[in-house]
Structure formats: structure tokens, C-alpha cells
Design a protein around this motif. Structure first.
Motif, mmCIF file in Angstrom:
data_model
loop_
_atom_site.group_PDB
_atom_site.id
_atom_site.type_symbol
_atom_site.label_atom_id
_atom_site.label_comp_id
_atom_site.label_asym_id
_atom_site.label_seq_id
_atom_site.Cartn_x
_atom_site.Cartn_y
_atom_site.Cartn_z
ATOM 1 N N GLU A 156 -17.260 -13.888 -0.311
ATOM 2 C CA GLU A 156 -16.629 -12.597 -0.041
ATOM 3 C C GLU A 156 -15.808 -12.062 -1.338
ATOM 4 O OE1 GLU A 156 -13.925 -12.446 3.244
ATOM 5 O OE2 GLU A 156 -15.165 -13.834 4.346
ATOM 6 N N GLU B 258 0.944 -1.129 -0.030
ATOM 7 C CA GLU B 258 0.230 0.082 -0.002
ATOM 8 C C GLU B 258 0.969 1.284 -0.056
ATOM 9 O OE1 GLU B 258 -4.046 1.499 2.191
ATOM 10 O OE2 GLU B 258 -2.853 0.105 3.169
ATOM 11 N N ASP C 286 -8.031 -10.144 5.083
ATOM 12 C CA ASP C 286 -9.350 -9.624 4.602
ATOM 13 C C ASP C 286 -8.981 -9.620 2.896
ATOM 14 O OD1 ASP C 286 -11.333 -8.236 3.193
ATOM 15 O OD2 ASP C 286 -11.721 -7.016 4.924
ATOM 16 N N LYS D 148 -10.763 -9.469 0.190
ATOM 17 C CA LYS D 148 -11.628 -8.578 -0.603
ATOM 18 C C LYS D 148 -10.566 -6.990 -0.558
ATOM 19 C CE LYS D 148 -16.192 -6.890 -1.707
ATOM 20 N NZ LYS D 148 -17.698 -6.997 -1.442
ATOM 21 N N LYS D 149 -10.551 -6.867 1.035
ATOM 22 C CA LYS D 149 -9.664 -5.633 1.084
ATOM 23 C C LYS D 149 -8.315 -5.491 0.296
ATOM 24 C CE LYS D 149 -8.118 -2.450 4.993
ATOM 25 N NZ LYS D 149 -7.820 -2.438 6.369
ATOM 26 N N GLU D 150 -7.652 -6.522 0.541
ATOM 27 C CA GLU D 150 -6.398 -6.725 -0.179
ATOM 28 C C GLU D 150 -6.196 -6.631 -1.618
ATOM 29 O OE1 GLU D 150 -2.704 -10.060 -0.003
ATOM 30 O OE2 GLU D 150 -3.909 -9.497 1.863
ATOM 31 N N TYR D 151 -7.376 -7.069 -2.220
ATOM 32 C CA TYR D 151 -7.581 -6.875 -3.502
ATOM 33 C C TYR D 151 -7.801 -5.576 -3.997
ATOM 34 C CZ TYR D 151 -10.055 -7.251 -8.146
ATOM 35 O OH TYR D 151 -10.319 -6.944 -9.569
ATOM 36 N N GLN D 152 -8.778 -4.824 -3.209
ATOM 37 C CA GLN D 152 -8.923 -3.439 -3.488
ATOM 38 C C GLN D 152 -7.759 -2.722 -3.336
ATOM 39 O OE1 GLN D 152 -12.249 -2.840 -4.853
ATOM 40 N NE2 GLN D 152 -11.052 -0.811 -5.291
ATOM 41 N N ILE D 153 -6.893 -2.749 -2.308
ATOM 42 C CA ILE D 153 -5.726 -2.244 -2.280
ATOM 43 C C ILE D 153 -4.789 -2.240 -3.486
ATOM 44 C CG2 ILE D 153 -3.419 -1.963 -0.783
ATOM 45 C CD1 ILE D 153 -5.045 -2.717 1.582
ATOM 46 N N ASN E 290 -6.302 -0.354 -6.285
ATOM 47 C CA ASN E 290 -6.057 1.273 -6.057
ATOM 48 C C ASN E 290 -4.604 1.639 -6.327
ATOM 49 O OD1 ASN E 290 -8.877 1.445 -5.110
ATOM 50 N ND2 ASN E 290 -8.206 1.514 -2.883
#
Length: 330
Positions: A299, A222, A254, A256-261, A264
Motif C-alpha cells: 500500500e 488535517e 489507512d 496511504k491516506k494519512e501520508y497524502q493528508i 497536502n
């Protein structure tokens, strides 16, 4: 340790050759005392040329070339004799090499094909000899053109790896392990972050003697697009990949969160990367049972094709290859 032989950035001074001067000459023979002007043209100065080669995958051979200088063209002579062109300098580079102006950052061109040749720095034109300036009112011109000066400029070459599939994930997501299992590549593998400090390429054999190329890109963290971790140094290698395979370990807190990071970070670096075909592999799936997999599936992003894999046990590796091959050829 980083592989010292992988060099994907070089900067050097490129100087093309000066054109030869045109000749001032008058034809003088035994029976032709006033034969008129016959000065030949000067030769063109040597060009600096880039040529694509599939035998290279790094810019290492150019690392210590701080100045690349081409020869000048020869001067013209009498009897309309033209000077020889200066010898071109041809620099072979791997496919995926981008040439930039070091001062402005302007991209000149990319080399993407075997044998492709592009002039990086053009040589000066040769001057015209006095034979070219004869007119009805000026029968004996006693002047000629000097040769045009060559160009001197600072050039940056950057390499963007050419691969069908780019592996995208945080450090320690299992990217290097997967590449070592499905290809003959031998990337460094260890249980700590940033084991991979340079990109690795592997040719993946597929059914019926087909194959595709996979690139293991050093892990993203990140803030990578803002320069954290290994920063944007290796993000450019993803630009050349037709498929992005996101890899997230099953023991992630998480998914889903890791994929979103990851999404981004790619968006921050270059929004066009999100136009590429995306696939998702949940790695280290040998740590899960069927029930946990079903729970995790709920998820995952609905519009993203995914597969659970384990490089350690070879679980679903063939299914992953099928999914990649289908995506490449869709």
C-alpha cells in the motif's frame, strides 16, 4: 504543558541613533588669525545589529524587549575633530532567525551562520563640518550639516529551527518517542494528542563519531495550513530541514491516506516543501508480524523510501539512521 522557555516569535521597536552634527569652527591661533574653516564631521548614529550564535536556540532573551534604542553620534569639533560614532547595539540570535518588517511583512534577511552580523536598523549619518564646504569662492563657510535622524521601525523576528531532519506526522505518531530514543533530548511523551507543543531538537550520534540534528515538530492535523489545531505556527520550522521524515503508526486505519493528508497540508502551507527529500517510517511496528508488514508494503507509495521501526523495542532504529544519513549526504 508547553515549554515556556521556547520562544520563536518576538516583535519590538528598533530605533537607531541620530547622527552627530557637523561643527562650524574657524581656525584661530596666535600666529594664524584667519586660518579658515576647520569644523569636523559628526559621528554616525549607532546601528541595531543581529548576530548569529550557536549558543542560543530560542528568542526567549528578547521576549520582554519592546524597545531597542541605540545611542546617537557625537557632534564634530574644531581642528577638524570628528565626533565619536554612537555605540552599536548587538542582539545575539539563534541560527535560523528571520528578520521581517512588521508593517509590510517583507523579509529583510536570515541569520544562518555562527558570528554572522547583519545591520537591522542603520544609524543616521553624521553631518559634515564646515571644513567640507570651503571653495575658491567661499573661503569661510559658516554653516555645517546637521546629523541625519536615526530610523524607528517595528521589527518581527521569527525563528526557523535549523535541523538536518524534520519529523512530520499526526499527533501521537511516535515522533517524540523516537527522538528520546536516538538522542539525549527529553521531550514530553504521553498517550494523547498534542503532547508536543513546542519543537524539540536532538543531536543524533552516528557511526565513526558523526552526528546529525533531528527536530521533533508538533503534530500536524488535517486543516493545519488553514489554521486548525496548532495551525501554521510550527510549520515554518520544517522549511529549514533538509530531509523530511514522515512518521505514520502501524495501527493507522489507512497509511496511504494519512501520508497524502500530510503531503497536502505541507503543499497548502508552502509548495516548495515538497521539493525536499522525503523518507517514511512506519512506527509502532512491534504491533505487527512479518506477514502484516509485507501486506502493508504493497500500500505504500512506490517512489518513497521507507522503513518499519519500533522505538519501544529498538527494531530497525540503526537501519533508520543509515537511511537518514544516506539521504542527508546524497
Amino acid at each position: 504543558m508547553a515549554n515556556p522557555n521556547f520562544i520563536d516569535y518576538v516583535k519590538f521597536c528598533s530605533r537607531s541613533g541620530k547622527g552627530g552634527a557637523g561643527a562650524v569652527s574657524m581656525r584661530r591661533e596666535k600666529h594664524v588669525p584667519k586660518g579658515g574653516p576647520d569644523g569636523g564631521n559628526g559621528g554616525r548614529g549607532g546601528n541595531i545589529i543581529l548576530k548569529g550564535s550557536t549558543q542560543l536556540w530560542t528568542l526567549l532573551h528578547l521576549k520582554y524587549k519592546k524597545h531597542v534604542i541605540a545611542d546617537g553620534g557625537a557632534n564634530g569639533g574644531g581642528a577638524r575633530s570628528s565626533g565619536a560614532d554612537g555605540k552599536d547595539i548587538i542582539l545575539e540570535v539563534p541560527l535560523g532567525t528571520v528578520a521581517k518588517d512588521a508593517e509590510t511583512g517583507e523579509i529583510r534577511f536570515e541569520i544562518t551562520e555562527e558570528g554572522e552580523e547583519r545591520i537591522l536598523t542603520e544609524g543616521g549619518r553624521g553631518g559634515l563640518g564646515n571644513a567640507n564646504f570651503k571653495t575658491a569662492t567661499n573661503q569661510t563657510p559658516r554653516y555645517a550639516q546637521p546629523g541625519e535622524d536615526g530610523k524607528e521601525e517595528w521589527i518581527i523576528l521569527e525563528l526557523k529551527l535549523l535541523a538536518d531532519v524534520g519529523l512530520v506526522g499526526f499527533p501521537n505518531a511516535g515522533k517524540s518517542t523516537l527522538l528520546s530514543v536516538v538522542s539525549a533530548a527529553k521531550p514530553e511523551i504521553a498517550d494523547y494528542a498534542f503532547t508536543t507543543l513546542t519543537p524539540n531538537l536532538g543531536v543524533i550520534p552516528y557511526r565513526d563519531h558523526k552526528s546529525f540534528v533531528m527536530a521533533d515538530i508538533p503534530g500536524i492535523i488535517e486543516g493545519a495550513a488553514a489554521g486548525k489545531g496548532l495551525g501554521t505556527r510550527f510549520l515554518r520550522h520544517i522549511e529549514r530541514n533538509s530531509i523530511l521524515l514522515f512518521m505514520i503508526p502501524a495501527d493507522s486505519k489507512d497509511v496511504k491516506k494519512e501520508y497524502q493528508i500530510l503531503i497536502n497540508e505541507l503543499k497548502e502551507y508552502n509548495p516548495e516543501l515538497l521539493d525536499k527529500n522525503r523518507l517514511l517510517a512506519i512506527t509502532k511496528s512491534d504491533l505487527m508480524d512479518e506477514e502484516l508488514m509485507q501486506e502493508l508494503k504493497k500500500e505504500l507509495p512506490k517512489d518513497l523510501e521507507h522503513v518499519f521501526i519500533s522505538s519501544l523495542t529498538q527494531y530497525n532504529i540503526n537501519e533508520l539512521k543509515d537511511m537518514i544519513w544516506k539521504a542527508i549526504n546524497s
